[in-house]
Every structure is written in C-alpha cells, then in structure tokens.
Design a protein around this motif. Structure first.
Motif, PDB file in Angstrom:
ATOM      1  N   ARG A 190     -57.319  34.106   5.493  1.00  0.00           N
ATOM      2  CA  ARG A 190     -57.029  33.256   6.636  1.00  0.00           C
ATOM      3  C   ARG A 190     -55.524  33.277   6.872  1.00  0.00           C
ATOM      4  NH1 ARG A 190     -59.979  28.260   3.991  1.00  0.00           N
ATOM      5  NH2 ARG A 190     -58.814  29.191   2.297  1.00  0.00           N
ATOM      6  N   LEU A 229     -63.265  22.697  11.751  1.00  0.00           N
ATOM      7  CA  LEU A 229     -62.555  23.605  10.843  1.00  0.00           C
ATOM      8  C   LEU A 229     -63.409  23.928   9.627  1.00  0.00           C
ATOM      9  CD1 LEU A 229     -58.949  22.194  10.890  1.00  0.00           C
ATOM     10  CD2 LEU A 229     -59.746  24.331  11.837  1.00  0.00           C
ATOM     11  N   GLY A 230     -64.100  22.900   9.125  1.00  0.00           N
ATOM     12  CA  GLY A 230     -64.966  23.111   7.961  1.00  0.00           C
ATOM     13  C   GLY A 230     -66.031  24.156   8.244  1.00  0.00           C
ATOM     14  N   ASP A 287     -64.407  27.602   8.586  1.00  0.00           N
ATOM     15  CA  ASP A 287     -64.012  28.059   7.261  1.00  0.00           C
ATOM     16  C   ASP A 287     -65.215  28.603   6.494  1.00  0.00           C
ATOM     17  OD1 ASP A 287     -62.488  28.501   5.050  1.00  0.00           O
ATOM     18  OD2 ASP A 287     -62.636  26.449   4.296  1.00  0.00           O
ATOM     19  N   HIS A 342     -61.766   6.419   7.356  1.00  0.00           N
ATOM     20  CA  HIS A 342     -62.211   7.750   7.762  1.00  0.00           C
ATOM     21  C   HIS A 342     -61.151   8.431   8.630  1.00  0.00           C
ATOM     22  CE1 HIS A 342     -64.687  10.837   9.566  1.00  0.00           C
ATOM     23  NE2 HIS A 342     -64.474  10.323  10.761  1.00  0.00           N
ATOM     24  N   LEU A 343     -60.576   7.666   9.575  1.00  0.00           N
ATOM     25  CA  LEU A 343     -59.528   8.210  10.442  1.00  0.00           C
ATOM     26  C   LEU A 343     -58.305   8.611   9.626  1.00  0.00           C
ATOM     27  CD1 LEU A 343     -58.997   6.171  13.721  1.00  0.00           C
ATOM     28  CD2 LEU A 343     -59.731   8.510  13.479  1.00  0.00           C
ATOM     29  N   LEU A 396     -51.772  21.332   9.528  1.00  0.00           N
ATOM     30  CA  LEU A 396     -53.112  21.876   9.568  1.00  0.00           C
ATOM     31  C   LEU A 396     -53.122  23.283   8.990  1.00  0.00           C
ATOM     32  CD1 LEU A 396     -55.863  21.108  10.668  1.00  0.00           C
ATOM     33  CD2 LEU A 396     -55.285  22.321  12.738  1.00  0.00           C
ATOM     34  N   ALA A 410     -52.728  23.498   5.281  1.00  0.00           N
ATOM     35  CA  ALA A 410     -53.900  23.085   4.515  1.00  0.00           C
ATOM     36  C   ALA A 410     -55.053  24.062   4.672  1.00  0.00           C
ATOM     37  CB  ALA A 410     -54.341  21.695   4.972  1.00  0.00           C
ATOM     38  N   PHE A 411     -55.098  24.746   5.804  1.00  0.00           N
ATOM     39  CA  PHE A 411     -56.280  25.528   6.127  1.00  0.00           C
ATOM     40  C   PHE A 411     -56.158  27.013   5.793  1.00  0.00           C
ATOM     41  CE2 PHE A 411     -58.983  27.708   9.314  1.00  0.00           C
ATOM     42  CZ  PHE A 411     -60.197  27.196   8.916  1.00  0.00           C
ATOM     43  N   SER A 456     -61.016  13.525  13.670  1.00  0.00           N
ATOM     44  CA  SER A 456     -62.196  13.520  12.810  1.00  0.00           C
ATOM     45  C   SER A 456     -63.129  14.685  13.138  1.00  0.00           C
ATOM     46  CB  SER A 456     -62.922  12.197  12.916  1.00  0.00           C
ATOM     47  OG  SER A 456     -63.128  11.888  14.261  1.00  0.00           O
ATOM     48  N   GLU A 464     -60.557   7.498  18.600  1.00  0.00           N
ATOM     49  CA  GLU A 464     -60.925   8.813  19.121  1.00  0.00           C
ATOM     50  C   GLU A 464     -60.963   8.775  20.638  1.00  0.00           C
ATOM     51  OE1 GLU A 464     -64.402  10.568  17.316  1.00  0.00           O
ATOM     52  OE2 GLU A 464     -64.031   9.357  15.562  1.00  0.00           O
ATOM     53  N   GLY A 469     -54.995  15.525   6.934  1.00  0.00           N
ATOM     54  CA  GLY A 469     -55.056  16.977   6.964  1.00  0.00           C
ATOM     55  C   GLY A 469     -56.383  17.509   6.480  1.00  0.00           C
ATOM     56  N   TYR A 470     -56.564  18.802   6.724  1.00  0.00           N
ATOM     57  CA  TYR A 470     -57.823  19.436   6.385  1.00  0.00           C
ATOM     58  C   TYR A 470     -57.888  19.689   4.889  1.00  0.00           C
ATOM     59  CZ  TYR A 470     -61.388  22.979   6.021  1.00  0.00           C
ATOM     60  OH  TYR A 470     -62.491  23.677   5.653  1.00  0.00           O
ATOM     61  N   LYS A 471     -59.020  19.335   4.324  1.00  0.00           N
ATOM     62  CA  LYS A 471     -59.190  19.639   2.898  1.00  0.00           C
ATOM     63  C   LYS A 471     -60.353  20.595   2.741  1.00  0.00           C
ATOM     64  CE  LYS A 471     -56.993  15.688   0.938  1.00  0.00           C
ATOM     65  NZ  LYS A 471     -56.714  15.091   2.267  1.00  0.00           N
ATOM     66  N   SER A 472     -60.054  21.690   2.075  1.00  0.00           N
ATOM     67  CA  SER A 472     -61.084  22.702   1.862  1.00  0.00           C
ATOM     68  C   SER A 472     -62.107  22.184   0.856  1.00  0.00           C
ATOM     69  CB  SER A 472     -60.427  23.968   1.335  1.00  0.00           C
ATOM     70  OG  SER A 472     -61.388  24.941   1.119  1.00  0.00           O
ATOM     71  N   THR A 473     -63.371  22.418   1.172  1.00  0.00           N
ATOM     72  CA  THR A 473     -64.409  21.903   0.275  1.00  0.00           C
ATOM     73  C   THR A 473     -64.888  22.981  -0.687  1.00  0.00           C
ATOM     74  OG1 THR A 473     -65.894  22.334   2.098  1.00  0.00           O
ATOM     75  CG2 THR A 473     -65.306  20.043   1.685  1.00  0.00           C
ATOM     76  N   ARG A 514     -65.747  32.504   5.480  1.00  0.00           N
ATOM     77  CA  ARG A 514     -65.799  32.770   4.050  1.00  0.00           C
ATOM     78  C   ARG A 514     -67.094  33.495   3.659  1.00  0.00           C
ATOM     79  NH1 ARG A 514     -62.897  29.595  -0.136  1.00  0.00           N
ATOM     80  NH2 ARG A 514     -62.077  28.166   1.403  1.00  0.00           N
ATOM     81  N   ALA A 524     -58.947  11.759   7.750  1.00  0.00           N
ATOM     82  CA  ALA A 524     -58.956  12.914   8.650  1.00  0.00           C
ATOM     83  C   ALA A 524     -57.545  13.291   9.058  1.00  0.00           C
ATOM     84  CB  ALA A 524     -59.799  12.605   9.878  1.00  0.00           C
ATOM     85  N   THR A 569     -61.599  18.186  11.728  1.00  0.00           N
ATOM     86  CA  THR A 569     -61.884  18.592  10.347  1.00  0.00           C
ATOM     87  C   THR A 569     -63.299  19.168  10.241  1.00  0.00           C
ATOM     88  OG1 THR A 569     -62.385  16.280   9.967  1.00  0.00           O
ATOM     89  CG2 THR A 569     -60.315  17.066   9.120  1.00  0.00           C
TER      90      THR A 569
END
Lengths: 294, 270
Positions: A34, A192-193, A196, B259-260, A215, A218-219, A186, B60, B266-270, A200, B263, A189
């Motif tokens: 990425r 992006l998930g 991703d 939650h906000l 962003l 982190a991404f 919200s 939002e 930043g993006y967190k990879s799972t 992948r 979010a 994310t």
C-alpha cells in the motif's frame, strides 16, 4: 516483486503564459503493498495517478522514461491496448461517488456492465458475481442495492459500490484518489477497512492518494510526499512522524491534534528550495519496493 | 468610531447583556417537509453559550449540526422552541439588528463569494447595507484584520486562493462588527497548512474583538483546537455536551462520542 515502475514522470500543460509543469520527474516503484501519495492541493498527486492510466486529456502532455506494468511500457501501448489495461489490470476509485456513478442507471447494471466489459460470461453469471461483490464490500441487503439508483445510496454506500465495481475485474493495481475524503470519519474507517481487506486478500498493489497525513501514515506501508509536482520525500509510513524534510514536518505540525493541544498552530513557511532542492529519502524505503507477505 | 467601540455600544444598549449569555437555545426542533415526508432534522436541542465562549457542534453528516446554525440565522423557517441572542428572544423574522450581531461564515469559500463581485464590492455592500459611513477606511481595515492587506481589495474571487477566499468571507462576516460568529465547517475545504492559518486567524480575531463562536465541524481535532465546549450530535439530537479537556482525555459518557473519538484517532488495521 515490482508491479509498477515509474521513472521520471512529467505532466505538462501548455498555457498562454508558457508551459506549466504540474508533475516534474516523479519516480517510484510499487510492489504488492500500500503506497500512499500525500500533498496539498496542486501538488500533482492526482495527476500522477491519472497519468499512470494515461487519463490526461489534450492539451496535457505526459512524458516519462517508462511507466512499466510488469515490464510492459504503458506509454508505448495503443489506445485500444490501453483500454484493456484500464479497469482490468489497473483500476481507479475516485473521490466522490456522486460524480462517478451514472445517476440514471441502476447500481447493479453498472457493476454488471463493468464485469461484462472485461470477462466473457453470461449476464446471469455477471449478476451473481456483482451480488457476491456487493456482499464482499459489506453491503447487507445486496439484492435491494443491486436494483437501486445511486441517489438512493448514502455516500459511504456509494463509495463501497465504487470499490465493488473497480475490484470486480480483479485488477493487479488499484489507484484510490481521495476515496474517503467525502465521507464521515466513522464511515471512512469502515470503507478503508473493506478496501484494505480486499487488497490484502487479492494481493493487489494499492496507490492511495490523499491529503490526510494521519490517515496515510496509519493505512499505508510506504509514503511519497509531493510538493510542487515533485516527490520531496519517501518514507516508511510508520516513520512518517520522524520525517526529515521541512515540508513534511511543517505539514505535520500544522495539524491540530486532540491529544496535544497548542495555543497557536504552527504555520507552514514555504521555502523556494523545496521546488528544486534535494530529495530526502529513507535509505531502506526508497528504491525498490518491499514485498508484503499476504 | 472604530469597529470595536461600535460593537460595545451595541451590546451595552442591549437589555439582556447582564445575563452574560450570547446564545441560549432551548428545546429547538427543526423539520423539513410535511406529513409523511416530514424529516425531523433537529429534535429538542438545548444549549447555552456565555458571552465570549467558543462552542462546537460535532456529528456526522445529516446529524443536524448545520441545521441549528441555519435556523438561528433565519435561513430555515420551520422551527419550534426558544432561541435567545444577547438576551433577546428571536421571532420568525430577523431584522437588521440581528445581523449586526450575528454573522455566519460558510463552508465552501468557492461557493460563498459572488464570482463577479470584487472583494471591494463584497465588503462595501455589506457595510452600506448596515449603514456604515467611511466605507473606504473600513474596507481597508477589514482586509488588514484578516491578514490580507489592501492590495487584495480589487481582486475577484478567481484571483484568490482558497485560503484567501475564506479570509474574504471572514472579513465580510466581520464587516458589521458582530459579537457572534457562526462558523459552518470554515476549514474543511482547505489544505491542512491553510487550515492552520485560518484557525490561527480565528483565534486571534476572537481575542482582539471579543467574539463568541458557534462552530460546526465534523473534524474533532479542529473543534477541539478552537472550542471549549463541545456538543455531540446524532440523528438530530444532542447526545452529550462535554468540555474539551474531557474530550482530549477521551472521557465521555456516551458510547457514540466514544465511537467518534476512536474513529477520529485514525485508521487502525485489524
């Protein structure tokens, strides 16, 4: 393994007051990773993405030593051959789904159309594939969405539909141009998930164009920072906060942060030397791409 | 008379100035459409802004945060509840006095300036509407205040960058020397470096002119930078009002705020 190798890419626009150099000698290579491209508006990041697909219109001129996709120089292909590359091997997700989807065509039809363009399968098979793809982008009632019009969809939903459409021909490279800028945090994310996960799973290369440094850091795995049409710095995404170039540092410091409040934000002081000066690069991040285990 | 002293006389003459509240909103509901098509955009929202405060609304898109501003300025007519500005209850109509106290800065500087009006026309129109004399000097002062300088006076919007346009929009809002500025996502169309300049300008102006800010943004970091109190909105309701210190320490009682916040970190990879 290198999927895409770009060397000395330039995009020029002739104007009445001389030639405007929008992109000036950008070189990078992309593996199954990425790659983020960040910069302010006008830094040439979107044009770099478009130039790879040869989507720059006349009078714009694209030149490069080579843009090679697995060894094949895209610049030497005919327009007809290029059409086979677009979508099938490299596809692109644009910023706003509102402007990218056809407003008078049902969502499902558009995905099926994308599918039939690239594959010789029956309409029914294409429909099944489209619904499967909609499910892959976490759209729950895919049957309903299939028969809906774009205006009935929310922004996040629209963007997921775009991603579904772009990934259905199973391209090797996905270029995402600000794919989440029009979305709420919200939803961002979530989208992006999904992107991703798909990238992948399929072992694709991703070029992620964004103005959002947080962003991108982190991404992505690796980041190119562009300024005035040039890459001023290349670094590992997780080391973005240790960036050396004053422009990158300036950008990072000019962002308000929740965890570290400041009275006044630092203002970026532009330096003429950034336009032509040396390019700072992290030795192990520059040059050849680093393969990512899938 | 300088811009500052004018504002003071205006607020001193105001009978509600003792209360110390710039804006009081109680039980405000806003809706669009009729019958089956009725959409309740804001559902009984209440909050109070003391004079000189800076208050942020986050949520939002579609949560109703901009609608509150639009109802307050009179751009939306279908509302119910009580709204007080500087101690005076607002009716259906907004007079010139209201707009002398309350001004709004919109999100998109590319859309909020008339493309065929020069900066000078934009500012002097507002000034003459509010019956100011010495327009010439005032235009120059306004431009200096927002950090542009008089050399930008006869430019057209297309000759300005996004940040400069937003500065002009801020100058226009400051023209009647208001005491309250409503900021509707003032930096979301701008680059981060330009955003920093505009946020610094807003901080400075608030200090110099003792302004009250009511700001709407989806960016928690921006709101956290400029505001002391933050209201979180979801589906037209204010779910939580919390001070910025609590938000910085991620101390919130409502799960949606949590939650906000997650979010926006930043993006967190799972």
């Amino acid at each position: 393994m290198t999927l895409l190798d770009v060397e000395n890419l330039c995009v020029k626009f002739p104007t009445r007051s001389g030639v405007f150099d929008a992109v000036r000698g950008v070189s990078f290579s992309l593996g199954r990773e990425r790659l983020g491209i960040v910069g302010e508006s006008g830094s040439g990041k979107s044009l770099t993405g478009r130039a790879i697909l040869r989507l720059i219109r006349h009078p714009g001129v694209v030149t490069a030593n080579h843009i090679s996709l697995e060894g094949e120089n895209l610049l030497q292909l005919s327009e007809r051959q290029m059409r086979k590359v677009r979508g099938q091997r490299i596809s692109m997700v644009m910023q706003d789904p509102k402007f990218s989807l056809n407003p008078v065509m049902r969502v499902g039809e558009q995905i099926v159309e994308a599918c039939l363009q690239h594959e010789k399968i029956s309409r029914n098979a294409a429909k099944l594939k489209a619904i499967e793809m909609l499910e892959a982008v976490s759209i729950r009632d895919s049957e309903r969405v299939f028969n809906a019009y774009p205006h009935e969809m929310s922004g996040g939903m629209g963007q997921r539909i775009m991603i579904a459409m772009m990934l259905i021909p199973n391209p090797q490279i996905l270029i995402a141009d600000e794919p989440t800028s029009a979305l709420d945090v919200s939803v961002q994310t979530q989208v992006l998930g999904i992107m991703d996960k798909l990238v992948r799973e399929r072992g694709m290369g991703l070029i992620f164009i964004s103005h959002d440094l947080n962003l991108v850091s982190a991404f992505c795995d690796r980041v190119l920072i562009m300024y005035g049409g040039r890459v001023v710095e290349t670094c590992q995404a997780d080391k973005l906060y240790e960036a050396k170039h004053p422009y990158t540092q300036g950008l990072l410091n000019s962002m308000p942060r929740l965890d570290t409040p400041v009275k006044r934000l630092q203002v970026l002081k532009r330096d003429a030397s950034w336009m032509d000066g040396d390019i700072a690069s992290d030795s192990d991040a520059s040059g050849k791409a680093i393969g990512r285990s899938v | 008379m300088s811009a500052n002293s004018n504002r003071h006389t205006a607020s001193n003459a105001d009978p509600g100035s003792q209360s110390g509240n710039a804006i009081e909103i109680a039980d405000l509901s806003v809706w669009f459409g009729h019958g089956a098509d009725r959409v309740d955009a804001v559902k009984s929202a209440s909050f109070v802004l003391p004079r000189g405060a800076s208050f942020g609304l986050v949520g939002e898109s579609g949560s109703g945060k901009s609608t509150i501003l639009r109802a307050l300025t009179g751009l939306v007519k279908s509302w119910q509840g009580t709204m007080l500005v500087n101690g005076e209850t607002l009716g259906r109509k907004r007079g010139k006095d209201f707009y002398r106290q309350v001004q709004m800065v919109f999100q998109d500087p590319y859309a909020s300036l008339h493309p065929r009006h020069s900066v000078d026309q934009v500012l002097s129109e507002t000034l003459s509407l509010h019956k100011f004399g010495d327009i010439n000097d005032r235009v120059e002062k306004l431009l200096t205040d927002v950090g542009l300088g008089p050399q930008y006076r006869f430019r057209y919007p297309h000759q300005l960058s996004g940040g400069q346009r937003q500065r002009v929009a801020i100058a226009r809002a400051l023209a009647p020397s208001p005491s309250i500025l409503l900021l509707d996502e003032p930096t979301s169309a701008l680059d981060v470096s330009v955003q920093a300049e505009i946020l610094n300008l807003l901080t400075d102006l608030r200090e110099e002119q003792n302004l009250t800010y009511l700001m709407v943004s989806h960016n928690l970091a921006v709101v956290g930078h400029l505001c002391e109190q933050i209201a979180v909105m979801q589906n037209g309701e204010i779910v939580e009002i919390l001070p910025v210190e609590d938000m910085r320490q991620l101390k919130s009682s409502h799960h949606y705020t949590q939650h906000l916040l997650e979010a926006s970190m930043g993006y967190k990879s799972t």
